[in-house]
Design a protein around this motif. Structure first.
Motif, PDB file in Angstrom:
ATOM      1  N   TYR A  18       0.839  -1.209   0.000  1.00 39.01           N
ATOM      2  CA  TYR A  18       0.000   0.000   0.000  1.00 39.01           C
ATOM      3  C   TYR A  18       0.869   1.252   0.000  1.00 39.01           C
ATOM      4  O   TYR A  18       0.636   2.175  -0.783  1.00 39.01           O
ATOM      5  CB  TYR A  18      -0.925  -0.015   1.219  1.00 39.01           C
ATOM      6  N   MET A  19       1.877   1.295   0.868  1.00 36.89           N
ATOM      7  CA  MET A  19       2.748   2.471   0.947  1.00 36.89           C
ATOM      8  C   MET A  19       3.509   2.685  -0.357  1.00 36.89           C
ATOM      9  O   MET A  19       3.696   3.817  -0.797  1.00 36.89           O
ATOM     10  CB  MET A  19       3.707   2.340   2.131  1.00 36.89           C
ATOM     11  N   THR A  20       3.937   1.599  -0.997  1.00 40.24           N
ATOM     12  CA  THR A  20       4.636   1.705  -2.274  1.00 40.24           C
ATOM     13  C   THR A  20       3.731   2.332  -3.324  1.00 40.24           C
ATOM     14  O   THR A  20       4.157   3.224  -4.072  1.00 40.24           O
ATOM     15  CB  THR A  20       5.097   0.306  -2.747  1.00 40.24           C
ATOM     16  N   ARG A  21       2.469   1.906  -3.386  1.00 37.32           N
ATOM     17  CA  ARG A  21       1.534   2.471  -4.363  1.00 37.32           C
ATOM     18  C   ARG A  21       1.236   3.935  -4.064  1.00 37.32           C
ATOM     19  O   ARG A  21       1.139   4.752  -4.985  1.00 37.32           O
ATOM     20  CB  ARG A  21       0.260   1.650  -4.399  1.00 37.32           C
ATOM     21  N   VAL A  22       1.087   4.283  -2.794  1.00 37.80           N
ATOM     22  CA  VAL A  22       0.809   5.682  -2.439  1.00 37.80           C
ATOM     23  C   VAL A  22       1.981   6.576  -2.831  1.00 37.80           C
ATOM     24  O   VAL A  22       1.801   7.633  -3.434  1.00 37.80           O
ATOM     25  CB  VAL A  22       0.497   5.813  -0.927  1.00 37.80           C
ATOM     26  N   ILE A  23       3.199   6.169  -2.494  1.00 42.90           N
ATOM     27  CA  ILE A  23       4.383   6.975  -2.798  1.00 42.90           C
ATOM     28  C   ILE A  23       4.588   7.098  -4.302  1.00 42.90           C
ATOM     29  O   ILE A  23       5.003   8.150  -4.797  1.00 42.90           O
ATOM     30  CB  ILE A  23       5.625   6.394  -2.094  1.00 42.90           C
ATOM     31  N   ALA A  24       4.247   6.045  -5.053  1.00 44.17           N
ATOM     32  CA  ALA A  24       4.384   6.085  -6.509  1.00 44.17           C
ATOM     33  C   ALA A  24       3.264   6.885  -7.165  1.00 44.17           C
ATOM     34  O   ALA A  24       3.309   7.143  -8.368  1.00 44.17           O
ATOM     35  CB  ALA A  24       4.409   4.668  -7.062  1.00 44.17           C
ATOM     36  N   GLY A  25       2.251   7.285  -6.402  1.00 46.17           N
ATOM     37  CA  GLY A  25       1.153   8.071  -6.950  1.00 46.17           C
ATOM     38  C   GLY A  25       0.090   7.231  -7.619  1.00 46.17           C
ATOM     39  O   GLY A  25      -0.753   7.757  -8.351  1.00 46.17           O
ATOM     40  N   GLU A  26       0.098   5.921  -7.380  1.00 45.92           N
ATOM     41  CA  GLU A  26      -0.889   5.038  -7.985  1.00 45.92           C
ATOM     42  C   GLU A  26      -2.185   5.059  -7.172  1.00 45.92           C
ATOM     43  O   GLU A  26      -2.213   5.423  -6.016  1.00 45.92           O
ATOM     44  CB  GLU A  26      -0.351   3.604  -8.031  1.00 45.92           C
ATOM     45  N   ARG A  27      -3.253   4.652  -7.805  1.00 47.19           N
ATOM     46  CA  ARG A  27      -4.557   4.576  -7.144  1.00 47.19           C
ATOM     47  C   ARG A  27      -4.573   3.345  -6.231  1.00 47.19           C
ATOM     48  O   ARG A  27      -4.106   2.282  -6.598  1.00 47.19           O
ATOM     49  CB  ARG A  27      -5.647   4.481  -8.200  1.00 47.19           C
ATOM     50  N   THR A  28      -5.141   3.503  -5.036  1.00 47.93           N
ATOM     51  CA  THR A  28      -5.242   2.403  -4.079  1.00 47.93           C
ATOM     52  C   THR A  28      -6.700   2.171  -3.716  1.00 47.93           C
ATOM     53  O   THR A  28      -7.583   2.951  -4.098  1.00 47.93           O
ATOM     54  CB  THR A  28      -4.454   2.708  -2.793  1.00 47.93           C
ATOM     55  N   TYR A  29      -6.955   1.139  -2.942  1.00 48.59           N
ATOM     56  CA  TYR A  29      -8.326   0.840  -2.540  1.00 48.59           C
ATOM     57  C   TYR A  29      -8.874   1.897  -1.574  1.00 48.59           C
ATOM     58  O   TYR A  29     -10.081   2.022  -1.425  1.00 48.59           O
ATOM     59  CB  TYR A  29      -8.432  -0.556  -1.928  1.00 48.59           C
ATOM     60  N   LEU A  30      -8.009   2.661  -0.925  1.00 49.63           N
ATOM     61  CA  LEU A  30      -8.477   3.736  -0.034  1.00 49.63           C
ATOM     62  C   LEU A  30      -8.607   5.075  -0.747  1.00 49.63           C
ATOM     63  O   LEU A  30      -9.060   6.049  -0.152  1.00 49.63           O
ATOM     64  CB  LEU A  30      -7.522   3.874   1.162  1.00 49.63           C
ATOM     65  N   SER A  31      -8.220   5.137  -2.022  1.00 54.24           N
ATOM     66  CA  SER A  31      -8.292   6.399  -2.772  1.00 54.24           C
ATOM     67  C   SER A  31      -9.709   6.939  -2.851  1.00 54.24           C
ATOM     68  O   SER A  31      -9.924   8.150  -2.820  1.00 54.24           O
ATOM     69  CB  SER A  31      -7.745   6.208  -4.188  1.00 54.24           C
ATOM     70  N   ILE A  32     -10.683   6.054  -2.947  1.00 53.34           N
ATOM     71  CA  ILE A  32     -12.076   6.476  -3.053  1.00 53.34           C
ATOM     72  C   ILE A  32     -12.507   7.219  -1.798  1.00 53.34           C
ATOM     73  O   ILE A  32     -13.191   8.238  -1.865  1.00 53.34           O
ATOM     74  CB  ILE A  32     -12.985   5.255  -3.296  1.00 53.34           C
ATOM     75  N   VAL A  33     -12.076   6.735  -0.645  1.00 50.71           N
ATOM     76  CA  VAL A  33     -12.474   7.333   0.630  1.00 50.71           C
ATOM     77  C   VAL A  33     -11.574   8.510   1.002  1.00 50.71           C
ATOM     78  O   VAL A  33     -12.058   9.585   1.371  1.00 50.71           O
ATOM     79  CB  VAL A  33     -12.429   6.271   1.757  1.00 50.71           C
ATOM     80  N   LEU A  34     -10.253   8.306   0.905  1.00 49.01           N
ATOM     81  CA  LEU A  34      -9.314   9.327   1.378  1.00 49.01           C
ATOM     82  C   LEU A  34      -9.003  10.401   0.333  1.00 49.01           C
ATOM     83  O   LEU A  34      -8.535  11.471   0.689  1.00 49.01           O
ATOM     84  CB  LEU A  34      -8.020   8.657   1.844  1.00 49.01           C
ATOM     85  N   GLY A  35      -9.264  10.113  -0.939  1.00 47.48           N
ATOM     86  CA  GLY A  35      -8.980  11.096  -1.994  1.00 47.48           C
ATOM     87  C   GLY A  35      -9.702  12.421  -1.786  1.00 47.48           C
ATOM     88  O   GLY A  35      -9.084  13.491  -1.816  1.00 47.48           O
ATOM     89  N   PRO A  36     -11.031  12.397  -1.576  1.00 52.29           N
ATOM     90  CA  PRO A  36     -11.741  13.659  -1.345  1.00 52.29           C
ATOM     91  C   PRO A  36     -11.276  14.389  -0.082  1.00 52.29           C
ATOM     92  O   PRO A  36     -11.205  15.609  -0.059  1.00 52.29           O
ATOM     93  CB  PRO A  36     -13.210  13.221  -1.210  1.00 52.29           C
ATOM     94  N   VAL A  37     -10.949  13.627   0.958  1.00 54.67           N
ATOM     95  CA  VAL A  37     -10.450  14.245   2.190  1.00 54.67           C
ATOM     96  C   VAL A  37      -9.120  14.938   1.913  1.00 54.67           C
ATOM     97  O   VAL A  37      -8.901  16.090   2.327  1.00 54.67           O
ATOM     98  CB  VAL A  37     -10.285  13.183   3.307  1.00 54.67           C
ATOM     99  N   GLU A  38      -8.236  14.260   1.191  1.00 54.93           N
ATOM    100  CA  GLU A  38      -6.930  14.829   0.869  1.00 54.93           C
ATOM    101  C   GLU A  38      -7.077  16.089   0.012  1.00 54.93           C
ATOM    102  O   GLU A  38      -6.450  17.107   0.280  1.00 54.93           O
ATOM    103  CB  GLU A  38      -6.081  13.795   0.136  1.00 54.93           C
ATOM    104  N   ARG A  39      -7.934  16.019  -1.002  1.00 54.64           N
ATOM    105  CA  ARG A  39      -8.139  17.204  -1.851  1.00 54.64           C
ATOM    106  C   ARG A  39      -8.737  18.366  -1.066  1.00 54.64           C
ATOM    107  O   ARG A  39      -8.392  19.524  -1.289  1.00 54.64           O
ATOM    108  CB  ARG A  39      -9.009  16.834  -3.045  1.00 54.64           C
ATOM    109  N   GLY A  40      -9.629  18.051  -0.126  1.00 49.22           N
ATOM    110  CA  GLY A  40     -10.194  19.098   0.727  1.00 49.22           C
ATOM    111  C   GLY A  40      -9.135  19.763   1.590  1.00 49.22           C
ATOM    112  O   GLY A  40      -9.116  20.987   1.741  1.00 49.22           O
ATOM    113  N   LEU A  41      -8.230  18.954   2.134  1.00 50.99           N
ATOM    114  CA  LEU A  41      -7.143  19.516   2.945  1.00 50.99           C
ATOM    115  C   LEU A  41      -6.206  20.362   2.089  1.00 50.99           C
ATOM    116  O   LEU A  41      -5.740  21.419   2.522  1.00 50.99           O
ATOM    117  CB  LEU A  41      -6.366  18.399   3.647  1.00 50.99           C
ATOM    118  N   TYR A  42      -5.946  19.908   0.862  1.00 52.70           N
ATOM    119  CA  TYR A  42      -5.130  20.716  -0.057  1.00 52.70           C
ATOM    120  C   TYR A  42      -5.817  22.051  -0.353  1.00 52.70           C
ATOM    121  O   TYR A  42      -5.174  23.093  -0.407  1.00 52.70           O
ATOM    122  CB  TYR A  42      -4.880  19.971  -1.367  1.00 52.70           C
TER     123      TYR A  42
END
Length: 114
Positions: free
Chosen positions: A9-33
């Motif tokens: 999971y950490m390898t995919r996140v650092i590489a910028g790939e989509r993960t199974y948590l992207s659906i849930v955490l993606g909007p939260v991350e974009r909101g924080l940005y």
């Protein structure tokens, strides 16, 4: 037991790939940005990063200091612990932030090398 799934999971996140948590955490991350006034595609200059790191850690010192000083009157204190004396509260908050800064600098150095 967690090495393979967490490492993958950490390898995919650092590489910028989509993960199974992207659906849930993606909007939260974009909101924080959005709140921070940046985007995930922007690079941060080292001076603004250093300033952000220092301000975050300074805020952390004050939050930890306040938590320890007001511990006796905060909710969810089932042990009835008293407030920590002022000098010890500052030392605990300061040492925690020092450890956080060292870990963050190590992470950034390690990430830049890969």
């Amino acid at each position: 037991m967690l090495v393979k799934p967490l490492g993958g999971y950490m390898t995919r996140v650092i590489a910028g790939e989509r993960t199974y948590l992207s659906i849930v955490l993606g909007p939260v991350e974009r909101g924080l940005y959005r709140i921070a006034g940046t985007s995930e595609r922007e690079d941060q200059h080292w001076t603004s990063y250093a300033f952000s790191l220092l301000m975050f850690n300074l805020l952390g010192v004050f939050v930890l200091y306040a938590l320890q000083r007001f511990q006796a009157v905060l909710p969810y204190n089932p042990a009835g612990m008293a407030a920590v004396p002022a000098d010890l509260s500052f030392k605990h908050g300061h040492s925690f932030c020092d450890q956080h800064q060292l870990a963050e600098l190590w992470r950034r150095e390690h990430h830049c090398r890969t």
